[in-house]
Design an enzyme around this catalytic site. Structure first.
Site, PDB file in Angstrom:
ATOM      1  N   HIS A 133      -2.778   5.151  -9.268  1.00 58.96           N
ATOM      2  CA  HIS A 133      -2.773   6.457  -8.647  1.00 58.96           C
ATOM      3  C   HIS A 133      -1.375   6.492  -7.733  1.00 58.96           C
ATOM      4  O   HIS A 133      -0.967   5.292  -7.534  1.00 58.96           O
ATOM      5  CB  HIS A 133      -3.798   7.158  -8.196  1.00 58.96           C
ATOM      6  CG  HIS A 133      -4.821   7.458  -9.084  1.00 58.96           C
ATOM      7  ND1 HIS A 133      -5.850   6.490  -9.509  1.00 58.96           N
ATOM      8  CD2 HIS A 133      -5.020   8.643  -9.586  1.00 58.96           C
ATOM      9  CE1 HIS A 133      -6.472   7.168 -10.075  1.00 58.96           C
ATOM     10  NE2 HIS A 133      -6.151   8.687 -10.408  1.00 58.96           N
ATOM     11  N   LYS A 137      -2.595   9.104  -2.592  1.00 56.97           N
ATOM     12  CA  LYS A 137      -4.276   8.977  -2.970  1.00 56.97           C
ATOM     13  C   LYS A 137      -5.040   8.252  -1.761  1.00 56.97           C
ATOM     14  O   LYS A 137      -4.796   7.415  -1.801  1.00 56.97           O
ATOM     15  CB  LYS A 137      -4.486   8.674  -4.324  1.00 56.97           C
ATOM     16  CG  LYS A 137      -5.968   8.913  -4.719  1.00 56.97           C
ATOM     17  CD  LYS A 137      -6.055   8.575  -6.244  1.00 56.97           C
ATOM     18  CE  LYS A 137      -7.696   8.824  -6.651  1.00 56.97           C
ATOM     19  NZ  LYS A 137      -8.149  10.215  -6.360  1.00 56.97           N
TER      20      LYS A 137
END
Length: 239
Positions: A133, A137
Protein backbone atom coordinates in the site's frame (compact mmCIF):
# COMPACT_ATOMS: atom_id res chain seq x y z
CA UNK A 1 -33.80 8.83 -3.25
CA UNK A 2 -31.63 7.68 -0.34
CA UNK A 3 -30.26 10.58 1.73
CA UNK A 4 -26.60 9.83 2.40
CA UNK A 5 -24.05 11.16 4.89
CA UNK A 6 -20.34 10.35 4.48
CA UNK A 7 -18.29 9.97 7.67
CA UNK A 8 -14.58 10.53 7.10
CA UNK A 9 -15.32 12.85 4.21
CA UNK A 10 -11.85 14.44 4.18
CA UNK A 11 -10.00 11.15 3.75
CA UNK A 12 -9.01 9.58 0.44
CA UNK A 13 -12.02 7.30 0.31
CA UNK A 14 -14.33 9.93 1.74
CA UNK A 15 -13.45 12.44 -0.95
CA UNK A 16 -14.15 9.92 -3.71
CA UNK A 17 -17.47 8.97 -2.09
CA UNK A 18 -18.44 12.64 -1.94
CA UNK A 19 -17.53 13.02 -5.62
CA UNK A 20 -19.38 9.95 -6.91
CA UNK A 21 -22.40 9.48 -4.62
CA UNK A 22 -24.88 11.55 -6.62
CA UNK A 23 -24.06 9.96 -9.97
CA UNK A 24 -24.83 6.62 -8.33
CA UNK A 25 -28.33 7.78 -7.41
CA UNK A 26 -27.90 9.04 -3.84
CA UNK A 27 -28.93 12.38 -2.38
CA UNK A 28 -25.70 13.58 -0.79
CA UNK A 29 -26.53 15.55 2.36
CA UNK A 30 -22.92 16.21 3.27
CA UNK A 31 -19.83 14.92 4.99
CA UNK A 32 -18.58 14.61 8.55
CA UNK A 33 -14.98 14.58 9.71
CA UNK A 34 -13.17 15.08 13.00
CA UNK A 35 -13.49 18.87 12.81
CA UNK A 36 -17.22 19.01 12.03
CA UNK A 37 -19.18 20.92 14.66
CA UNK A 38 -21.57 18.84 16.75
CA UNK A 39 -24.58 20.90 15.66
CA UNK A 40 -23.79 20.11 12.01
CA UNK A 41 -23.36 16.42 12.81
CA UNK A 42 -26.74 16.38 14.56
CA UNK A 43 -28.43 18.18 11.67
CA UNK A 44 -27.01 15.82 9.02
CA UNK A 45 -27.80 12.64 10.92
CA UNK A 46 -31.35 13.80 11.69
CA UNK A 47 -32.06 13.98 7.94
CA UNK A 48 -30.07 10.93 6.79
CA UNK A 49 -31.32 7.56 5.58
CA UNK A 50 -27.86 5.97 5.43
CA UNK A 51 -24.32 6.58 6.71
CA UNK A 52 -21.16 5.35 4.99
CA UNK A 53 -18.02 5.44 7.12
CA UNK A 54 -14.40 5.40 5.99
CA UNK A 55 -12.48 6.99 8.83
CA UNK A 56 -10.09 6.01 11.63
CA UNK A 57 -10.86 3.76 14.60
CA UNK A 58 -11.20 6.72 16.99
CA UNK A 59 -13.53 8.41 14.51
CA UNK A 60 -15.75 5.34 14.37
CA UNK A 61 -16.04 5.42 18.17
CA UNK A 62 -17.39 8.97 17.99
CA UNK A 63 -19.74 8.10 15.13
CA UNK A 64 -21.30 5.17 16.98
CA UNK A 65 -22.00 7.44 19.96
CA UNK A 66 -23.69 9.97 17.65
CA UNK A 67 -25.74 7.21 15.96
CA UNK A 68 -27.02 5.67 19.19
CA UNK A 69 -30.80 5.53 19.19
CA UNK A 70 -31.18 6.65 15.56
CA UNK A 71 -31.34 3.23 13.92
CA UNK A 72 -29.63 4.46 10.75
CA UNK A 73 -28.17 1.78 8.45
CA UNK A 74 -24.37 1.91 8.52
CA UNK A 75 -21.77 0.77 6.01
CA UNK A 76 -18.24 0.91 7.43
CA UNK A 77 -14.92 0.24 5.76
CA UNK A 78 -12.76 1.54 8.60
CA UNK A 79 -9.91 -0.88 9.32
CA UNK A 80 -7.51 -1.34 12.21
CA UNK A 81 -10.39 -1.86 14.66
CA UNK A 82 -9.87 -3.44 18.06
CA UNK A 83 -12.02 -6.32 19.34
CA UNK A 84 -13.84 -3.78 21.52
CA UNK A 85 -14.68 -1.66 18.46
CA UNK A 86 -15.99 -4.67 16.57
CA UNK A 87 -18.11 -5.41 19.64
CA UNK A 88 -19.44 -1.84 19.52
CA UNK A 89 -20.51 -2.39 15.91
CA UNK A 90 -22.26 -5.58 17.03
CA UNK A 91 -24.12 -3.64 19.72
CA UNK A 92 -25.24 -0.99 17.24
CA UNK A 93 -26.50 -3.77 14.97
CA UNK A 94 -29.15 -4.52 17.61
CA UNK A 95 -30.95 -1.38 16.42
CA UNK A 96 -29.82 -1.00 12.80
CA UNK A 97 -28.53 -2.85 9.76
CA UNK A 98 -24.72 -2.77 9.76
CA UNK A 99 -22.28 -3.91 7.10
CA UNK A 100 -18.57 -3.80 7.91
CA UNK A 101 -15.93 -4.97 5.46
CA UNK A 102 -12.17 -4.56 5.29
CA UNK A 103 -12.49 -4.18 1.52
CA UNK A 104 -15.54 -3.26 -0.57
CA UNK A 105 -14.16 -4.49 -3.90
CA UNK A 106 -16.10 -7.22 -5.69
CA UNK A 107 -12.75 -8.52 -6.92
CA UNK A 108 -11.55 -9.02 -3.35
CA UNK A 109 -14.78 -10.88 -2.51
CA UNK A 110 -13.98 -13.31 -5.33
CA UNK A 111 -10.29 -13.49 -4.33
CA UNK A 112 -11.26 -14.47 -0.79
CA UNK A 113 -13.46 -17.28 -2.10
CA UNK A 114 -10.65 -18.53 -4.35
CA UNK A 115 -8.11 -18.38 -1.51
CA UNK A 116 -10.36 -20.38 0.81
CA UNK A 117 -11.04 -22.96 -1.90
CA UNK A 118 -7.31 -23.30 -2.59
CA UNK A 119 -6.63 -23.65 1.15
CA UNK A 120 -9.08 -26.54 1.37
CA UNK A 121 -7.76 -28.27 -1.74
CA UNK A 122 -4.07 -27.74 -0.88
CA UNK A 123 -4.03 -28.44 2.87
CA UNK A 124 -0.35 -29.37 3.09
CA UNK A 125 0.97 -26.45 1.05
CA UNK A 126 2.73 -23.51 2.70
CA UNK A 127 0.68 -20.30 2.44
CA UNK A 128 2.11 -16.78 2.55
CA UNK A 129 0.59 -13.36 1.86
CA UNK A 130 2.18 -10.11 0.69
CA UNK A 131 0.30 -6.80 0.70
CA UNK A 132 1.48 -3.45 -0.67
CA UNK A 133 0.00 0.00 0.00
CA UNK A 134 0.90 3.68 -0.25
CA UNK A 135 3.32 5.27 2.19
CA UNK A 136 0.58 7.01 4.22
CA UNK A 137 -1.45 3.94 5.17
CA UNK A 138 -1.47 3.82 8.95
CA UNK A 139 -2.32 0.17 9.70
CA UNK A 140 -0.23 -2.88 8.91
CA UNK A 141 -1.07 -5.53 7.98
CA UNK A 142 -3.98 -4.17 6.00
CA UNK A 143 -7.47 -5.15 7.07
CA UNK A 144 -7.89 -6.96 3.76
CA UNK A 145 -4.73 -9.00 4.34
CA UNK A 146 -5.97 -10.05 7.77
CA UNK A 147 -9.38 -10.96 6.35
CA UNK A 148 -7.77 -13.12 3.65
CA UNK A 149 -5.43 -14.80 6.14
CA UNK A 150 -8.20 -15.42 8.67
CA UNK A 151 -10.39 -16.96 5.96
CA UNK A 152 -7.52 -19.19 4.86
CA UNK A 153 -6.89 -20.45 8.40
CA UNK A 154 -10.61 -21.02 8.97
CA UNK A 155 -10.93 -22.95 5.70
CA UNK A 156 -8.17 -25.31 6.83
CA UNK A 157 -9.43 -25.56 10.37
CA UNK A 158 -5.96 -25.00 11.78
CA UNK A 159 -2.99 -22.68 11.70
CA UNK A 160 -1.82 -19.34 13.03
CA UNK A 161 -1.14 -15.97 11.44
CA UNK A 162 2.38 -14.55 11.71
CA UNK A 163 2.81 -10.84 11.03
CA UNK A 164 6.18 -10.71 9.32
CA UNK A 165 9.01 -13.23 9.26
CA UNK A 166 12.04 -12.47 11.41
CA UNK A 167 14.78 -14.11 13.42
CA UNK A 168 16.04 -17.64 13.01
CA UNK A 169 14.36 -21.01 12.83
CA UNK A 170 12.41 -23.04 10.31
CA UNK A 171 8.93 -22.11 9.20
CA UNK A 172 6.28 -23.37 11.61
CA UNK A 173 3.87 -25.89 10.07
CA UNK A 174 0.41 -24.47 9.26
CA UNK A 175 1.55 -20.89 9.84
CA UNK A 176 0.40 -18.15 7.44
CA UNK A 177 2.84 -15.28 7.13
CA UNK A 178 1.85 -11.73 6.18
CA UNK A 179 4.42 -9.30 4.82
CA UNK A 180 3.51 -5.61 4.55
CA UNK A 181 5.22 -3.19 2.16
CA UNK A 182 4.60 0.58 2.19
CA UNK A 183 5.69 3.09 -0.42
CA UNK A 184 4.74 5.55 -3.10
CA UNK A 185 1.11 5.92 -4.12
CA UNK A 186 0.12 2.24 -4.42
CA UNK A 187 -3.65 1.94 -3.94
CA UNK A 188 -3.51 -1.69 -2.89
CA UNK A 189 -2.08 -5.06 -3.91
CA UNK A 190 -2.70 -8.43 -2.27
CA UNK A 191 -1.02 -11.67 -3.31
CA UNK A 192 -1.62 -15.03 -1.64
CA UNK A 193 0.91 -17.73 -2.52
CA UNK A 194 0.78 -21.47 -1.95
CA UNK A 195 4.10 -23.33 -2.10
CA UNK A 196 4.85 -27.04 -2.39
CA UNK A 197 7.87 -29.05 -3.46
CA UNK A 198 8.45 -28.20 -7.10
CA UNK A 199 5.39 -26.01 -7.72
CA UNK A 200 3.61 -22.82 -6.69
CA UNK A 201 0.14 -21.28 -6.99
CA UNK A 202 -0.37 -17.50 -6.77
CA UNK A 203 -3.68 -15.64 -6.42
CA UNK A 204 -3.66 -11.85 -6.52
CA UNK A 205 -5.69 -8.65 -6.77
CA UNK A 206 -4.41 -5.22 -7.79
CA UNK A 207 -6.46 -2.09 -7.13
CA UNK A 208 -5.67 0.56 -9.73
CA UNK A 209 -7.88 3.25 -8.18
CA UNK A 210 -10.12 3.77 -5.16
CA UNK A 211 -13.23 4.05 -7.30
CA UNK A 212 -13.98 0.32 -7.21
CA UNK A 213 -14.07 0.54 -3.40
CA UNK A 214 -16.44 3.51 -3.71
CA UNK A 215 -18.73 1.62 -6.07
CA UNK A 216 -18.70 -1.38 -3.75
CA UNK A 217 -19.55 0.75 -0.71
CA UNK A 218 -22.38 2.54 -2.52
CA UNK A 219 -23.80 -0.75 -3.82
CA UNK A 220 -23.55 -2.18 -0.30
CA UNK A 221 -25.40 0.85 1.07
CA UNK A 222 -28.18 0.51 -1.47
CA UNK A 223 -28.45 -3.22 -0.69
CA UNK A 224 -28.57 -2.53 3.07
CA UNK A 225 -31.57 -0.21 2.90
CA UNK A 226 -34.70 -1.83 4.30
CA UNK A 227 -32.83 -4.72 5.92
CA UNK A 228 -33.61 -5.83 9.44
CA UNK A 229 -31.17 -4.86 12.23
CA UNK A 230 -28.13 -7.11 12.30
CA UNK A 231 -24.60 -7.57 10.98
CA UNK A 232 -24.26 -8.26 7.26
CA UNK A 233 -21.26 -9.33 5.17
CA UNK A 234 -20.07 -7.85 1.89
CA UNK A 235 -20.31 -11.32 0.33
CA UNK A 236 -24.10 -11.15 0.71
CA UNK A 237 -24.26 -8.15 -1.63
CA UNK A 238 -22.49 -9.92 -4.52
CA UNK A 239 -24.69 -11.98 -6.83
Amino acid sequence: MTALVIHGSEGRMGRRLMALAEEHGFELLGGIDQDTELSVVESLLSRADLVIDFSLPAGLDALLIALEGRGLPLVSGTTGLSPAQHAALERYSDEAAVLWASNMSRGIVVLRALVEEAARRLPEWDAELVEVHHRRKVDAPSGTALTLAEGLVAARGEGQIERGRRGQGARRPASVGIQSLRGGSVVGEHRVSFFHDGEQVHLSHVAESRDQFVRGALCAGRWLMGREPGIYAIEETVD
